[in-house]
Design an enzyme around this catalytic site. Structure first.
Site, mmCIF file in Angstrom:
data_model
loop_
_atom_site.group_PDB
_atom_site.id
_atom_site.type_symbol
_atom_site.label_atom_id
_atom_site.label_comp_id
_atom_site.label_asym_id
_atom_site.label_seq_id
_atom_site.Cartn_x
_atom_site.Cartn_y
_atom_site.Cartn_z
ATOM 1 N N ARG A 156 47.142 52.186 10.677
ATOM 2 C CA ARG A 156 47.717 52.380 9.338
ATOM 3 C C ARG A 156 46.968 53.488 8.599
ATOM 4 N NH1 ARG A 156 47.555 47.320 5.833
ATOM 5 N NH2 ARG A 156 48.152 48.932 4.365
ATOM 6 N N CYS A 178 45.874 41.114 0.188
ATOM 7 C CA CYS A 178 45.644 41.632 1.537
ATOM 8 C C CYS A 178 44.245 41.150 1.908
ATOM 9 C CB CYS A 178 45.753 43.157 1.544
ATOM 10 S SG CYS A 178 44.365 43.950 0.784
ATOM 11 N N ASP A 196 36.023 52.743 0.735
ATOM 12 C CA ASP A 196 36.697 52.872 2.035
ATOM 13 C C ASP A 196 35.725 53.289 3.141
ATOM 14 O OD1 ASP A 196 39.811 54.159 0.639
ATOM 15 O OD2 ASP A 196 38.935 52.157 0.713
ATOM 16 N N ARG A 240 44.190 42.072 -4.978
ATOM 17 C CA ARG A 240 44.910 43.312 -5.295
ATOM 18 C C ARG A 240 45.926 43.124 -6.427
ATOM 19 N NH1 ARG A 240 44.261 46.621 -0.762
ATOM 20 N NH2 ARG A 240 44.625 48.369 -2.162
ATOM 21 N N LYS A 260 46.082 60.133 3.531
ATOM 22 C CA LYS A 260 47.050 59.022 3.372
ATOM 23 C C LYS A 260 47.166 58.648 1.900
ATOM 24 C CE LYS A 260 45.523 54.672 4.168
ATOM 25 N NZ LYS A 260 45.669 53.771 3.031
ATOM 26 N N ASN A 261 46.016 58.558 1.221
ATOM 27 C CA ASN A 261 46.026 58.039 -0.148
ATOM 28 C C ASN A 261 46.432 59.070 -1.196
ATOM 29 O OD1 ASN A 261 45.378 55.630 0.934
ATOM 30 N ND2 ASN A 261 43.216 55.680 0.362
HETATM 31 C C1 EPZ Z 1 43.439 52.738 -3.713
HETATM 32 O O1 EPZ Z 1 43.838 51.373 -3.780
HETATM 33 C C2 EPZ Z 1 43.420 53.085 -2.230
HETATM 34 N N1 EPZ Z 1 44.753 52.930 -1.674
HETATM 35 C C3 EPZ Z 1 42.433 52.166 -1.506
HETATM 36 O O2 EPZ Z 1 42.396 52.581 -0.136
HETATM 37 C C4 EPZ Z 1 41.053 52.372 -2.114
HETATM 38 O O3 EPZ Z 1 40.129 51.493 -1.482
HETATM 39 C C5 EPZ Z 1 41.117 52.057 -3.621
HETATM 40 O O4 EPZ Z 1 42.113 52.910 -4.243
HETATM 41 C C6 EPZ Z 1 39.792 52.293 -4.321
HETATM 42 O O5 EPZ Z 1 39.383 53.605 -4.153
HETATM 43 C C7 EPZ Z 1 45.673 53.905 -1.908
HETATM 44 O O6 EPZ Z 1 45.429 54.884 -2.596
HETATM 45 C C8 EPZ Z 1 47.019 53.713 -1.282
HETATM 46 P P1 EPZ Z 1 42.380 50.264 -7.336
HETATM 47 P P2 EPZ Z 1 44.224 50.735 -5.219
HETATM 48 O O7 EPZ Z 1 43.591 49.995 -8.140
HETATM 49 O O8 EPZ Z 1 44.902 51.732 -6.058
HETATM 50 C C9 EPZ Z 1 41.314 46.063 -9.204
HETATM 51 C C10 EPZ Z 1 42.339 52.310 2.165
HETATM 52 O O9 EPZ Z 1 41.518 51.733 2.899
HETATM 53 N N2 EPZ Z 1 42.611 46.186 -9.903
HETATM 54 O O10 EPZ Z 1 41.471 51.394 -7.714
HETATM 55 O O11 EPZ Z 1 44.882 49.431 -4.980
HETATM 56 C C11 EPZ Z 1 41.495 45.774 -7.718
HETATM 57 O O12 EPZ Z 1 41.654 44.392 -7.502
HETATM 58 C C12 EPZ Z 1 42.781 51.642 0.884
HETATM 59 O O13 EPZ Z 1 42.843 53.450 2.386
HETATM 60 C C13 EPZ Z 1 42.955 45.233 -10.886
HETATM 61 O O14 EPZ Z 1 42.193 44.312 -11.156
HETATM 62 O O15 EPZ Z 1 42.758 50.479 -5.813
HETATM 63 C C14 EPZ Z 1 40.229 46.296 -7.120
HETATM 64 O O16 EPZ Z 1 39.222 45.306 -7.259
HETATM 65 C C15 EPZ Z 1 42.185 50.266 0.705
HETATM 66 N N3 EPZ Z 1 44.149 45.329 -11.502
HETATM 67 C C16 EPZ Z 1 39.872 47.489 -7.999
HETATM 68 O O17 EPZ Z 1 40.625 47.318 -9.213
HETATM 69 C C17 EPZ Z 1 45.044 46.340 -11.217
HETATM 70 O O18 EPZ Z 1 46.120 46.389 -11.841
HETATM 71 C C18 EPZ Z 1 40.209 48.821 -7.395
HETATM 72 O O19 EPZ Z 1 41.574 48.880 -7.231
HETATM 73 C C19 EPZ Z 1 44.687 47.285 -10.229
HETATM 74 C C20 EPZ Z 1 43.463 47.189 -9.584
#
Ligand code: EPZ
Length: 416
Positions: free
Chosen positions: A396, A116, A304, A121, A22-23
């Site tokens: 999802r 969420c 995850d 996020r 998915k990701n």
């Molecule tokens: C991706 O989310 C995945 N989703 C998530 O999977 C996964 O848990 C996550 O990466 C971490 O591996 C998809 O790929 C669609 P991040 P993403 O940006 O990109 C902070 C699932 O269960 N952050 O690496 O949103 C954020 O708040 C989902 O399949 C900022 O502060 O993750 C978090 O604490 C859930 N500012 C951390 O970084 C930003 O601009 C990780 O977020 C972006 C992120």
């Protein structure tokens, strides 16, 4: 509201095949709009979030056709305006359209996806990087509006190796003027898969999978075909099924390299893990012991898998400490597990889990996709029947989760 009714599972001995990631599929589908001709993406999982992304692409003016797990997208004319808060807020990956839209159309208007259950996020790292590349960004009324003459290459250092920010910036940079260097980039396999897809369209990306990614912008990209990598979290979830039920399960369609943090932990808790080609056999017929985890960016233990792992630890021998460092609110499954008899204490980012002999079936509610998977896992180790509501969250992230579990011998029914 649909729910799952799940009985305690006996030890099983079977096999299951996981689907495409998915990701990886979500950013790759967003990237199809960078091309001037159509792309075909294979092994796209059949999930609600994928359906929402395809709907968004159609709203943008793309022609989208889907034949089971194969999706063809062609974007001759784009409207470049992503609205519909409902659609955008229902899945966060919609924000991955920001980079491609800016690169291709020089403007984009996307509803801020909002938070969420697992955290706020924010998208500040995405926006900071795009601003370095010359985008003028305004936020207001729940929308982000961005425009630029033409994106120009920039040197960007990410405060945190954000997966989504790395993907958005890679996509934006692929059509920018000059070279972009993304430092402290995410190294997740899904980032590498996206880079491989963009390069197959004629892009020029090097270093994906390391913390420094170099992107040299090109004039245009042409449509390509690509097969999405297998879903490492779905594979990990079925490995957790083996661990929590004392079963042996062969999991097919995996990239064993991507599962290393998970298989290392499975061995530590006493499971026997055998890898052969694209399959992984997890034999957990011996008693599972407690072991600590701390979630970290790849190649650390994946966030995850934290909820599914917490379920395993709730019936393991001994006490474990689970630290969640990625999201600020990712223990929502804990109160539900405690209703099933789990002994867990939360202290900030840490959960202390004291393994119990067995759980008891109860009525519980899924709050997010991985928490929902954790509740299904717990139900497999709970005496009596468990009723799990909110299964739209589970669906999802997991395609045909109930039918795949039934094929292993699990007594799980979907009730409308
Ligand atoms: C991706 O989310 C995945 N989703 C998530 O999977 C996964 O848990 C996550 O990466 C971490 O591996 C998809 O790929 C669609 P991040 P993403 O940006 O990109 C902070 C699932 O269960 N952050 O690496 O949103 C954020 O708040 C989902 O399949 C900022 O502060 O993750 C978090 O604490 C859930 N500012 C951390 O970084 C930003 O601009 C990780 O977020 C972006 C992120």
């Amino acid at each position: 509201m649909s729910k799952f009714v799940v009985e305690k599972a006996r030890a099983m001995d079977g096999s299951v095949t996981v689907g495409g990631s998915k990701n990886a599929a979500l950013p790759i589908l967003a990237a199809t709009i960078l091309a001037d001709s159509s792309s075909t993406i294979n092994d796209v999982p059949d999930l609600a979030d994928i359906g929402s992304m395809l709907e968004l692409l159609r709203c943008l003016g793309a022609t989208v056709s889907k034949d089971k797990n194969s999706v063809t997208v062609s974007c001759k004319k784009l409207l470049c305006d992503v609205t519909s808060y409902e659609l955008v807020s229902s899945f966060r990956a919609s924000f991955l359209l920001m980079g491609p839209l800016l690169a291709k159309c020089k403007k984009a208007k996307i509803s801020l996806p909002g938070g969420c259950p697992i955290g706020a996020r924010p998208v500040d790292l995405h926006l900071k990087g795009l601003a370095y590349m010359g985008a003028k960004i305004n936020q207001g009324h729940g929308y982000v509006e961005a425009k630029c003459k033409k994106l120009t290459g920039a040197d960007i250092y990410l405060d945190f190796p954000s997966v989504g920010a790395t993907e958005n910036l890679m996509m934006a940079a692929s059509l920018a003027d000059g070279q972009t260097v993304i430092e402290n980039a995410a190294v997740e396999p899904e980032v590498v898969d996206l880079a491989n897809f963009i390069n197959s369209m004629g892009g020029n990306i090097s270093g994906a999978g390391t913390d420094t990614i170099k992107v040299t912008g090109v004039e245009s990209l042409k449509g390509s075909s690509h097969t999405v990598i297998p879903d490492r979290i779905e594979a990990g979830t079925f490995a957790a099924v083996a661990a929590i039920t004392g079963s042996r399960i062969q999991i097919n369609n995996v990239v064993t390299e991507h599962l290393k943090p998970i298989t290392a932990k499975l061995k530590e808790i006493g499971a026997d893990v055998k890898e052969s080609g694209g399959s992984l056999t997890v034999d957990a017929r011996a008693k599972i012991k407690a072991a600590n985890i701390k979630t970290l960016p790849y190649p650390g233990f994946p966030t995850d898998m934290q909820a599914p792992y917490t379920a395993i630890m709730s019936v393991a021998e001994g006490t474990s400490i689970i630290v969640e460092t990625i999201f600020e609110n990712r223990f929502l499954h804990v109160p539900e597990l405690m209703r099933m008899g789990a002994k867990i204490k939360i202290d900030g980012r840490a959960a202390v889990v004291e393994g119990v002999k067995s759980l008891t079936g109860a009525k519980v509610r899924a709050t997010d996709l991985r928490a929902g998977a954790a509740l299904v896992l717990a139900a497999l180790a709970a005496d009596g029947e468990t009723e799990i509501s909110g299964i739209e969250h589970i669906e999802r992230g997991y395609s045909e989760f109930d039918t795949k579990l039934q094929s292993l011998g699990v007594n799980i029914e979907r009730m409308e």
